[in-house]
Design a protein around this motif. Structure first.
Motif, PDB file in Angstrom:
ATOM      1  N   THR C 239       0.845  -1.192   0.000  1.00  8.81           N
ATOM      2  CA  THR C 239       0.000   0.000   0.000  1.00  8.81           C
ATOM      3  C   THR C 239       0.876   1.237   0.000  1.00  8.81           C
ATOM      4  OG1 THR C 239      -1.622  -1.216   1.280  1.00  8.81           O
ATOM      5  CG2 THR C 239      -1.809   1.179   1.266  1.00  8.81           C
ATOM      6  N   ILE C 240       1.855   1.236   0.896  1.00  5.42           N
ATOM      7  CA  ILE C 240       2.700   2.429   1.018  1.00  5.42           C
ATOM      8  C   ILE C 240       3.579   2.585  -0.214  1.00  5.42           C
ATOM      9  CG2 ILE C 240       4.654   3.336   2.297  1.00  5.42           C
ATOM     10  CD1 ILE C 240       3.228   2.422   4.843  1.00  5.42           C
ATOM     11  N   VAL C 241       4.095   1.468  -0.741  1.00  2.18           N
ATOM     12  CA  VAL C 241       4.854   1.572  -1.986  1.00  2.18           C
ATOM     13  C   VAL C 241       3.977   2.214  -3.055  1.00  2.18           C
ATOM     14  CG1 VAL C 241       5.878   0.256  -3.858  1.00  2.18           C
ATOM     15  CG2 VAL C 241       6.417  -0.327  -1.505  1.00  2.18           C
ATOM     16  N   SER C 242       2.706   1.811  -3.078  1.00  2.00           N
ATOM     17  CA  SER C 242       1.828   2.379  -4.110  1.00  2.00           C
ATOM     18  C   SER C 242       1.612   3.873  -3.865  1.00  2.00           C
ATOM     19  CB  SER C 242       0.484   1.668  -4.108  1.00  2.00           C
ATOM     20  OG  SER C 242      -0.319   2.167  -3.059  1.00  2.00           O
ATOM     21  N   PHE C 243       1.758   4.328  -2.609  1.00  2.08           N
ATOM     22  CA  PHE C 243       1.613   5.766  -2.328  1.00  2.08           C
ATOM     23  C   PHE C 243       2.658   6.576  -3.086  1.00  2.08           C
ATOM     24  CE2 PHE C 243      -0.525   5.236   2.084  1.00  2.08           C
ATOM     25  CZ  PHE C 243      -1.701   4.912   1.453  1.00  2.08           C
ATOM     26  N   ASP C 244       3.850   5.993  -3.291  1.00  3.69           N
ATOM     27  CA  ASP C 244       4.872   6.715  -4.059  1.00  3.69           C
ATOM     28  C   ASP C 244       4.245   7.295  -5.308  1.00  3.69           C
ATOM     29  OD1 ASP C 244       6.716   6.011  -2.231  1.00  3.69           O
ATOM     30  OD2 ASP C 244       7.683   4.457  -3.435  1.00  3.69           O
ATOM     31  N   PHE C 245       3.359   6.535  -5.897  1.00  4.81           N
ATOM     32  CA  PHE C 245       2.736   6.973  -7.148  1.00  4.81           C
ATOM     33  C   PHE C 245       1.394   7.646  -6.880  1.00  4.81           C
ATOM     34  CE2 PHE C 245       5.195   3.061  -7.653  1.00  4.81           C
ATOM     35  CZ  PHE C 245       6.221   3.565  -8.420  1.00  4.81           C
ATOM     36  N   ALA C 246       0.599   7.025  -6.019  1.00  3.39           N
ATOM     37  CA  ALA C 246      -0.774   7.519  -5.827  1.00  3.39           C
ATOM     38  C   ALA C 246      -0.805   8.952  -5.305  1.00  3.39           C
ATOM     39  CB  ALA C 246      -1.519   6.599  -4.868  1.00  3.39           C
ATOM     40  N   THR C 247       0.192   9.327  -4.491  1.00  2.24           N
ATOM     41  CA  THR C 247       0.129  10.677  -3.921  1.00  2.24           C
ATOM     42  C   THR C 247       0.749  11.720  -4.834  1.00  2.24           C
ATOM     43  OG1 THR C 247       2.252  10.435  -2.842  1.00  2.24           O
ATOM     44  CG2 THR C 247       0.318   9.744  -1.596  1.00  2.24           C
ATOM     45  N   SER C 248       1.243  11.319  -5.999  1.00  3.02           N
ATOM     46  CA  SER C 248       1.872  12.302  -6.886  1.00  3.02           C
ATOM     47  C   SER C 248       0.805  13.004  -7.730  1.00  3.02           C
ATOM     48  CB  SER C 248       2.851  11.590  -7.826  1.00  3.02           C
ATOM     49  OG  SER C 248       2.122  11.017  -8.888  1.00  3.02           O
ATOM     50  N   VAL C 249       1.261  13.906  -8.617  1.00  2.00           N
ATOM     51  CA  VAL C 249       0.291  14.617  -9.463  1.00  2.00           C
ATOM     52  C   VAL C 249       0.353  14.138 -10.914  1.00  2.00           C
ATOM     53  CG1 VAL C 249       0.408  16.689  -8.057  1.00  2.00           C
ATOM     54  CG2 VAL C 249       1.917  16.452 -10.022  1.00  2.00           C
ATOM     55  N   ILE C 250       1.138  13.117 -11.171  1.00  2.00           N
ATOM     56  CA  ILE C 250       1.356  12.701 -12.552  1.00  2.00           C
ATOM     57  C   ILE C 250       0.196  11.843 -13.044  1.00  2.00           C
ATOM     58  CG2 ILE C 250       2.911  11.421 -14.074  1.00  2.00           C
ATOM     59  CD1 ILE C 250       4.017  14.055 -12.919  1.00  2.00           C
ATOM     60  N   PRO C 251      -0.412  12.220 -14.184  1.00  2.00           N
ATOM     61  CA  PRO C 251      -1.508  11.395 -14.703  1.00  2.00           C
ATOM     62  C   PRO C 251      -1.037   9.962 -14.940  1.00  2.00           C
ATOM     63  CG  PRO C 251      -0.838  13.061 -16.307  1.00  2.00           C
ATOM     64  CD  PRO C 251      -0.129  13.368 -15.041  1.00  2.00           C
ATOM     65  N   GLY C 252      -1.830   8.986 -14.463  1.00  2.00           N
ATOM     66  CA  GLY C 252      -1.420   7.586 -14.560  1.00  2.00           C
ATOM     67  C   GLY C 252      -0.811   7.111 -13.245  1.00  2.00           C
ATOM     68  N   TRP C 253      -0.354   8.059 -12.445  1.00  2.00           N
ATOM     69  CA  TRP C 253       0.153   7.715 -11.101  1.00  2.00           C
ATOM     70  C   TRP C 253      -0.886   8.098 -10.047  1.00  2.00           C
ATOM     71  CZ3 TRP C 253       6.003   9.163 -10.103  1.00  2.00           C
ATOM     72  CH2 TRP C 253       6.800   8.383 -10.950  1.00  2.00           C
ATOM     73  N   HIS C 254      -1.500   9.244 -10.287  1.00  2.00           N
ATOM     74  CA  HIS C 254      -2.389   9.838  -9.285  1.00  2.00           C
ATOM     75  C   HIS C 254      -3.720   9.089  -9.283  1.00  2.00           C
ATOM     76  CE1 HIS C 254      -3.959  12.963  -6.743  1.00  2.00           C
ATOM     77  NE2 HIS C 254      -4.958  13.147  -7.557  1.00  2.00           N
ATOM     78  N   THR C 255      -3.741   7.901  -8.633  1.00  2.00           N
ATOM     79  CA  THR C 255      -4.908   7.024  -8.733  1.00  2.00           C
ATOM     80  C   THR C 255      -5.209   6.417  -7.380  1.00  2.00           C
ATOM     81  OG1 THR C 255      -3.861   6.393 -10.788  1.00  2.00           O
ATOM     82  CG2 THR C 255      -5.880   5.267 -10.215  1.00  2.00           C
ATOM     83  N   THR C 256      -6.460   6.557  -6.919  1.00  2.00           N
ATOM     84  CA  THR C 256      -6.780   6.031  -5.582  1.00  2.00           C
ATOM     85  C   THR C 256      -6.888   4.515  -5.571  1.00  2.00           C
ATOM     86  OG1 THR C 256      -9.048   6.501  -6.180  1.00  2.00           O
ATOM     87  CG2 THR C 256      -7.972   8.029  -4.668  1.00  2.00           C
ATOM     88  N   ILE C 257      -6.974   3.898  -6.745  1.00  2.00           N
ATOM     89  CA  ILE C 257      -7.147   2.442  -6.765  1.00  2.00           C
ATOM     90  C   ILE C 257      -5.832   1.719  -6.456  1.00  2.00           C
ATOM     91  CG2 ILE C 257      -6.611   2.080  -9.185  1.00  2.00           C
ATOM     92  CD1 ILE C 257      -8.732   0.026  -9.349  1.00  2.00           C
ATOM     93  N   PHE C 258      -4.733   2.465  -6.453  1.00  2.00           N
ATOM     94  CA  PHE C 258      -3.431   1.800  -6.376  1.00  2.00           C
ATOM     95  C   PHE C 258      -3.239   0.863  -5.178  1.00  2.00           C
ATOM     96  CE2 PHE C 258      -0.320   4.193  -9.376  1.00  2.00           C
ATOM     97  CZ  PHE C 258      -0.912   3.534 -10.435  1.00  2.00           C
TER      98      PHE C 258
END
Lengths: 1041, 175, 469
Positions: C239-258
């Motif tokens: 979950t936390i590893v996925s936060f690296d991406f989910a909490t960013s602003v980059i389209p394709g990363w910024h996703t709550t499903i991560f």
């Protein structure tokens, strides 16, 4: 003789005093415990061993500790403080940049006696305190390792006295036998230099001065000669022009005096609350130039049509303005020509027609048009001549033929390089082999000085005294910012010496001339010394009516050129040289904004500066139109491309291809100024030399070639170093917002894209939504506004920033790896044809609209980069700055990933003191180059992230200055390097906490209900940089010609 | 056999035998020193009359400590000691502190409990093992009875008890 | 759910007695190393050496040796990191979750699975350190240590800091969990040891374990609580590893499903990796009696489930991109599927979503070969999933002016090889010197779930049926 050295342990040993001799055998001095324990005979010396280990341990740890501190190398303190050098406080000296006919009035910024930057001199009425990339970069050329260390004779270093002895005697011999000597130079802008040369000539009967320019304006000079009897360029005032029509004249980038023209042009392009009008600009050209990119209407035409198209325009004008029409061969319908004619006629006396052509007939026609439009006296002044281009290729031609015939005995090359930039260099070189005495004053052994017997290297302009008269009655002084680094001598002094004058010190010579000629042109100062100091301080002097420069020796050159005065004559001349329906491929030669004619080619800053249009650096290439690329199977993708086999005048070569939107179908283009082979480590072998491809039209060199050009695909894969490989902005309106002038007149927010976000309380402006409470900026809040309407995309800001902030150069390979370091870049977007499909949107249209957008760190108040840094290496200041703490950075690059603007730059390698980059990043890899570094800015280590800081060092300095005087900084006192350089004043920087600052007022007017918008507003990073919508002065129906 | 402790060791082949043996022998008033088995035998502890272990409480306590420590640490470092503006967020933005808090909780809870376990059951690197029969870690169930503690019952009586309860071997061992 | 009802297939076959179990497993440790083992070890060390060169060059010259650039700041390095961490999930998951669910079939595989977890996390840890510009500082600046600047701490807003804590905790707890389980088995080996060295080594490793009833009592509650702690931990790590991406602003990363999507993916790839390794060990060590077809089948079922979850996640992403109406989001996913990296997306889809569905067929589910191949296919797919998420999101984000391509260099590959070398070297050492199966636990279930009891039970049932007729 060699001595056997002997070292003593001290004077005692030398004196052999008994006390010493007693202990001489003892290795260690008494105080060491080892010796101690030995003496009082401790058991088994264990103690001593322990102590030894102790000391070892201490030694090692001490060494380790010491290793943590980087030792300061060669830090030499001032023993006696020099007068007016305040350590860490920069000094500014007013001076003048002149290089051939290129001119800029500047201030030299020196630190501890080293020039580290140049900025524009606001007091100048010619360049209005603006600069361009070449001027900004010139400071690095001062520290170029390729420069000669001293005079050279027959390839061997020599002394000035020897050189002078030999040279003077040989010159005397030549002139005594009635031989002919020629001084070859580019345009000489300096009256005093001209005088020195004249003195030399008068001392040597039969000597002559041959002036030429690689980027010549002979055609215009000739035309003006025959029309106004004065072979001089007029002085243009673009700021008065409401309609501008340019035929291949890149007056914003490279044509004659771009700094001046760009600044005037921008005045007509700026719009705002109180000025809702702007000039309309038509461009008819073959290669998409910087100027063409800024035009409202741009029509690609072939060079072979140019004369006829201008002819048609003439007829259209004449028919209304009552001139005698000429019978020009009809070409196919030229888009926008009729429209241009109408607009011109409606703006008589407030319009301007210019042409970059070097064909006198064409220039003649252009003059006629301007005359019909009554532009002389308003937008064009022939009374006030400009002297930027006084050279004549014709006279150089004649010199070559004379030399070939053995009629020339001595040649002096005054800082010019005909062996490279003369169109028939081969002929030139073998003609020179017939010349006995060849002398060059060039600062390095380049293509031409390599031929010379003697090289008397000139100072760099930052080491020189000189003056200049760019426009009639407008004078400026060049003063040195540093004592000569090498054993060089000003060429003028050389001329005076060789002329056998008593006064050979050019400084005094210069002063005397000013005393004689200029002191009395003004009234406020009667004492010369005070006048001189004042002039030096100002750097410029306005003396209307006075003129010291004439066309000098070259004026006769135009006697030979025959130009028909009558329109009918011009018409026939044009009809025979231009074709309405030429089918063959036509080659166009154009200079690039950064490299120009190639004189500063060895300057890595210019080499790595991306071309404003193609965004390519470190190369020149064959620009081909999309249609041609399609049929020949060329493709430029992600910098990858193929090479083409180009055949001109029989000889052929391979050259990489760049598919260039806006290129006229059926034409190809090559940039001049590349292919140097003796410029130095940086430039040698970069690109190919295109000068030999020029052709002649009725006896005049022109920058195109229409005689059987062949282009075939050599399909070899090649990579061009491009900093931007994607063409369009994909219709993303949050990035580029533009409108038509007519729309803007009705609605100041025309073209603005206002995203809204769906929330539980209905749609909302992104600004009103936040998780957090935000922070106050109690004292200052720095912001920037960039006017996309006046930004012409020239890239001066990029170089200025590079100089100011010690931004490394990474070289072609690393640019190909997409790792260039520029802190401020200029994004160039082409428009695509109106399509819905995203894939289609990726491709620019054949003749696109171009939008430039300077992109630098947006200093977001809710910066995404800050949040993700694990070690707090990037945080926000209380003045709204997004700060980088280089020494804290560990280089995770997370911040760069999370930056929506992709403005962060990473030190992939160690760019300083690294062999790998020694030849490209010269400013950080040798002691000479390092003198240009700005001591106020860290040189970043390997593995560290860096980015624009809004020139925080300048902000701090400004704040301290203000504090010392117990006041707030005054608006305009603190200014970033990019804003400082911008020739069009498109960048406005300031403190919005100061209500009367220009930025505060501008944003009050524009932010809420005007043109000011922030890129990617809806992702709510709330940047501190505003952009002003791009307004195009086009009519409603948007068509792509 | 000079030392005080002198043991009688009974060896069983099956966990059920051992369980019954433990019950019967303790019923007979013999105090069993300890049983050794190759794998955890259910209810053996109960049969031997051991109380439930208090490790869960230890784990909880350490976990609680972790939570508090982590929160305090973050609030102090971000919000009090040197507040810095980061991405426009509040200095003390609790939501962003959750992940670290959770991790520290788990870490301390786990390590603390294991440490306690090691200490109370005297497990440590190079720890000396008190082995009555080497096969106790292979396939045999071993019961050790401290004779010095069972003076009143008497050696022979105990031997019989062991035999009756199905011990395959019986021998004495001194420590 | 109690699963020892006799109708179940036996978990241990071949009528093994308790002593046989000890012999089968401890024996491997005591025997002389076989030639195949030596060769395998040599091979993996060779790979390690090659990789070490790439690592050295990266450290010496800088990250510039890799293919990353101004726009694609993360590429192979972080892809590998996430991939390894994902693999590192199965071990603890198997032991913890299945222990809580009293799934006895876990017992024969959890030891090796946990070892794999630990080694995988070690490999993963290589990348966050190596991918930084200044590893020599990164290695300790990421921790909130007091320093000469007094108040200069770290940024608890940064997901990377969360990572440090998450991975650190996960590694430590897994290691402890694993080691606690090893102690009794070490004791067994100690008590069988002949040589002085092995006796010394294993007695020091066994911490003086005797197998006393009291110790066992505590041992059980400790492992139960550790399992209880580890279970949420496993879920938290990815979950936390996925936060690296989910909490960013980059389209394709910024996703709550991560978070759920990443966890499912992790379990998916983790189980695949366990299968790959178990099948090898099973063959080499002839542990067919302990790792039965039933084990393999059960794991394959988990792979179908997680694989399908991942598939659903992919579809959901696409749907959300379309539904959100955000043009950047929409373009990001259009670009993934049809852009220059379409092939990566295709590989990801076919390996992760389509291939596991083959396990619906019992024949494939229970075939060793098929399982082996598919387990590898799945891990290839999962690597590409991370590549797609990281690279194709970055290479074309907001400003088209910065759109670039990413091309890996030899050093990217080399560093990846390095971790493979590391992983297998460690795993082979483990397989030789540690008991690969938890003997104590196996013995504990020998009575209930081995086939020697089993047969008799079967008979009884048959009798009953006969009588009924």
């Amino acid at each position: 003789m060699k001595k056997n050295k002997r070292y003593w342990k001290g004077l005692e040993e030398l004196r052999n005093d008994p006390e010493f001799v007693k202990h001489a055998d003892r290795e260690f001095p008494e105080y060491l415990p080892i010796a101690e324990s030995k003496r009082n005979g401790e058991d088994n010396g264990g103690g001593s061993r322990r102590d030894f280990l102790k000391m070892m341990g201490f030694g090692i740890s001490a060494a380790t500790l010491a290793a943590c501190e980087t030792p300061v190398r060669r830090a030499i303190p001032y023993v006696v403080k020099p007068v007016d050098v305040e350590v860490t406080i920069p000094n500014y000296y007013a001076s003048t940049y002149q290089d051939g006919g290129d001119y800029c009035s500047i201030l030299i910024k020196t630190r501890e006696g080293r020039p580290i930057k140049v900025k524009g001199n606001d007091r100048s009425k010619v360049t209005m305190g603006r600069t361009n990339a070449q001027v900004e970069a010139s400071v690095l050329s001062l520290y170029d390792k390729q420069r000669l260390l001293g005079p050279v004779a027959n390839g061997q270093p020599t002394t000035w006295s020897d050189l002078d002895k030999n040279v003077t005697s040989q010159l005397r011999n030549i002139s005594s036998q009635g031989g002919r000597i020629a001084i070859v130079s580019y345009t000489v802008l300096s009256p005093s230099t001209q005088a020195a040369i004249n003195d030399f000539i008068s001392a040597h009967p039969g000597a002559q001065h041959v002036m030429y320019d690689p980027l010549a304006s002979d055609g215009m000079l000739a035309a003006n000669k025959s029309m106004f009897g004065k072979a001089a360029l007029p002085t243009y005032d673009f700021s008065k022009a409401e309609v501008i029509v340019s035929f291949g004249a890149d007056f914003l980038g490279t044509w004659i005096a771009p700094i001046t023209y760009a600044n005037q042009y921008a005045k007509t392009r700026k719009v705002g609350k109180n000025k809702k009008s702007m000039s309309r600009h038509y461009q008819f050209e073959s290669v998409l130039s910087l100027t063409g990119a800024n035009a409202d209407y741009r029509t690609p035409i072939k060079p072979s049509q140019e004369g006829l198209v201008i002819g048609q325009l003439y007829n259209l004008i004449a028919s209304k303005a009552g001139g005698s029409a000429g019978s020009f061969t009809k070409t196919a319908e030229v888009p926008y020509l009729q429209k241009a004619a109408n607009d011109l006629l409606n703006a008589r006396g407030k319009s301007l027609v210019v042409s970059g052509s070097n064909d006198p007939a064409v220039q003649m026609l252009v003059n006629q048009i301007n005359q019909l439009l009554r532009n002389y006296g308003s937008t064009i002044s022939t009374e006030q001549a400009s002297y930027y281009r006084r050279g004549s290729l014709a006279s150089l031609d004649r010199l070559v033929s004379d030399a070939k015939a053995g009629r020339i005995d001595g040649v002096i090359f005054y800082n010019c390089n005909p062996a490279y930039d003369y169109f028939d260099a081969a002929a030139f070189v073998d003609a020179m082999s017939k010349v006995k005495l060849k002398i060059a004053t060039t600062d390095r052994i380049d293509e031409t000085s390599a031929l010379a017997t003697y090289i008397a290297p000139d100072h760099h302009y930052l080491e020189s005294w000189d003056d200049a008269e760019p426009q009639q009655g407008r004078f400026s002084l060049t003063q040195p910012g540093i004592t000569p680094i090498f054993d060089t001598r000003q060429a003028q002094s050389s001329f005076l010496t060789w002329a056998g004058r008593r006064e050979t010190d050019y400084y005094n010579y210069l002063k005397n001339r000013w005393r004689q000629n200029l002191l009395n042109t003004q009234s406020e100062e009667t004492d010369f010394d005070r006048f001189w100091d004042l002039s030096l301080f100002n750097g410029v002097l306005e003396a209307p009516g006075t003129t010291l420069l004439t066309q000098g020796q070259t004026s006769d050159a135009y006697a030979s050129v025959s130009i028909p005065a009558s329109v009918s004559g011009v018409a026939s001349a044009i009809n025979q040289n231009y074709k309405a329906d030429a089918t063959g491929i036509e080659l166009v030669l154009y200079p690039k904004v950064a490299i120009g004619s190639g004189r500063q080619a060895n300057n890595p800053w210019l080499q790595e500066m991306p071309d404003p249009i193609s965004k390519a650096c470190w190369d020149n290439y064959l620009t081909v139109s999309q249609s041609m690329a399609k049929e020949m199977g060329f493709e430029t993708k992600e910098g990858g491309t193929g090479t083409a086999k180009l055949t001109v005048n029989g000889q052929s070569l391979n050259i990489p291809v760049m598919v260039q939107p806006g290129q006229a179908p059926g034409t190809v283009g090559i940039a001049l100024g590349y292919g140097r082979n003796r410029a130095g480590k940086v430039a040698n072998g970069v690109g190919i030399n295109a000068y030999p491809f020029a052709s002649k039209v009725n006896g005049n060199f022109v920058y195109f070639n229409t005689s059987d050009i062949q282009v075939a695909s050599a399909d070899k894969a090649y990579k061009i170093a491009q900093t931007q490989t994607h063409e369009t902005y994909m219709g993303r309106e949050t990035i580029i917002q533009d409108a038509l002038l007519s729309e803007y007149k009705e609605n100041p927010m025309a073209g603005r894209f206002e995203p809204e976000i769906e929330t539980s309380q209905g749609r909302k402006d992104p600004k009103d939504i936040s998780l957090w409470h935000g922070h106050k900026y109690p004292n200052h809040h720095w912001m920037m506004a960039i006017d996309m309407n006046s930004c012409i995309g020239c890239g001066a800001c990029t170089i200025s920033c590079q100089v100011e902030n010690n931004v490394p150069v990474v070289g072609r390979k690393e640019v190909i790896n997409r790792r260039e370091m520029h802190w401020i870049r200029i994004d160039r977007y082409y428009s695509s044809d109106e399509v819905e499909d995203t894939k289609q949107m990726e491709h620019a249209s054949a003749n696109p609209e171009v939008t430039f957008q300077p992109m630098l760190c947006q200093q977001c108040n809710n910066a995404p980069c800050e949040t993700v840094c694990p070690v707090l290496a990037t945080t926000h200041s209380t003045e709204g700055l997004n700060q980088m703490t280089y020494n804290r950075c560990i280089g995770t690059r997370y911040c760069a990933n999370n930056c929506p603007y992709k403005v962060r730059r990473f030190n992939w390698f160690k760019y300083h003191d690294n062999e790998q980059f020694a030849n490209v990043n010269v400013a950080m890899n040798n002691d000479l180059g390092k003198m240009v570094l700005n001591p106020d800015v860290t040189v970043r280590a390997r593995g560290v992230m860096e980015k624009c800081t809004f020139c925080v060092q300048r902000i701090q300095l400004g704040k301290l200055e203000a504090k010392k005087q117990g006041r707030r900084p005054i608006d305009g006192e603190i200014i970033t390097a990019c804003a400082e350089a911008c020739p069009t004043e498109a960048i406005l920087f300031g403190d919005v906490k100061d209500p009367n600052s220009r930025i505060a007022q501008l944003l009050n007017e524009e932010a809420e209900d005007g043109r000011a918008y922030r890129v990617l507003e809806e992702i709510r990073v709330s940047p501190n940089i505003y952009y002003m919508t791009k307004i195009r002065n086009k009519d409603q129906e948007k068509t792509n010609a | 056999m000079k030392t005080g402790s002198h043991y009688l060791v009974g060896i069983y082949n099956d966990e059920d035998l051992l369980l019954n043996a433990v019950k019967s022998i303790r019923a007979a008033g013999v105090r069993i020193y300890e049983c050794y088995t190759p794998y955890p035998v259910h209810n053996l502890g109960h049969a031997l009359g051991y109380k439930r272990s208090k490790l869960p409480i230890a784990a909880f306590m350490f976990g609680l400590m972790g939570t508090i420590l982590a929160l305090l640490m973050q609030i102090y470092m971000m919000g009090i000691d040197w507040p810095m503006i980061v991405g426009g967020k509040d200095f003390t933005s609790i939501p962003t502190f959750f992940p670290v808090t959770f991790e520290v909780t788990v870490l301390l809870s786990a390590l603390g409990m294991v440490a306690v376990f090691m200490i109370v059951s005297d497990l440590r690197p190079y720890g000396k093992a008190k082995v009555f029969d080497l096969r106790a870690t292979d396939d045999k169930m071993v019961m050790a009875i401290d004779l010095s503690k069972n003076k009143k019952v008497g050696l022979d009586k105990i031997k019989d008890l062991l035999k009756d309860s199905g011990a395959s071997e019986i021998h004495e061992k001194g420590y | 759910m109690e699963v020892t009802s006799p109708v179940r297939e036996p978990l241990i076959t071949g009528r093994r007695t308790m002593h046989d179990v000890t012999q089968d497993i401890a024996g491997r440790v005591e025997d002389k190393p076989t030639v195949t083992w030596l060769l395998a070890l040599a091979a993996s060390m060779g790979v390690l050496a090659i990789g070490a060169y790439a690592v050295w060059m990266t450290l010496w010259n800088g990250i510039g040796m890799w293919g990353n650039n101004k726009t694609v700041g993360w590429a192979w390095g972080i892809t590998n990191f996430v991939w390894w961490v994902g693999i590192g999930h199965a071990g603890t998951l198997i032991s913890a979750i299945l222990l809580l669910f009293r799934q006895k079939w876990r017992m024969s595989i959890n030891r090796a699975a946990e070892a794999m977890t630990i080694f995988a996390v070690m490999c993963a840890a290589v990348f966050p350190i190596l991918h930084t510009g200044r590893p020599w500082l990164a290695i300790y600046w990421m921790f909130p240590l007091p320093n000469i600047f007094g108040s200069l701490w770290i940024d608890f807003h940064s997901p990377l800091v969360w990572d440090v804590f998450a991975i650190g905790t996960y590694f430590t707890v897994s290691l402890v969990f694993w080691y606690i389980g090893l102690i009794p088995d070490f004791a067994t080996i100690r008590d069988r040891a002949k040589g002085a060295i092995s006796r010394f080594v294993y007695s020091s490793l066994s911490f003086g374990w005797t197998g006393s009833a009291k110790a066992w009592e505590r041992y059980e509650s400790v492992s139960l609580i550790l399992a209880g702690l580890a279970a949420p931990l496993v879920l938290s790590v990815h979950t936390i590893v996925s936060f690296d991406f989910a909490t960013s602003v980059i389209p394709g990363w910024h996703t709550t499903i991560f978070p759920p999507y990443f966890v499912a993916g992790a379990v998916f790839s983790g189980f695949a990796m366990v299968l790959t390794l178990m099948l090898v060990t099973r063959k080499v060590y002839r542990l067919e009696n302990y790792i039965t077809i039933q084990h393999i089948e059960l794991m394959n079922i988990i792979i179908i489930v997680t694989g399908s979850i991942v598939g659903v996640a992919y579809i959901t992403e696409l749907f959300m991109a379309w539904y959100s109406g955000v043009e950047y989001e929409q373009y990001a996913f259009l670009n993934r599927a049809t852009g220059p990296y379409w092939w990566a997306y295709a590989i990801m889809m076919s390996c992760n979503v389509i291939s596991p569905q083959l396990f619906w067929i019992k024949k494939i589910r229970t075939s060793i070969i098929a399982t082996f191949i598919l387990s590898i296919v799945v891990n290839i797919g999962m690597w590409f999933e991370r590549f797609v998420i990281i690279v194709t999101s970055l290479h074309r984000d907001y400003l088209p002016s910065s759109w670039v391509m990413f091309y890996p260099t030899l050093y990217d590959v080399g560093v990846y090889l390095f971790t493979f070398g590391l992983f297998f070297t460690l795993f082979f050492l483990f397989a030789k010197f540690f008991p690969v199966i938890n003997m104590a636990e196996i013995k504990a279930i020998l009575k209930s779930s081995s086939d020697n009891v089993h047969k008799d039970v079967k008979k009884e049932i048959e009798h009953k049926n006969v009588e009924a007729l």
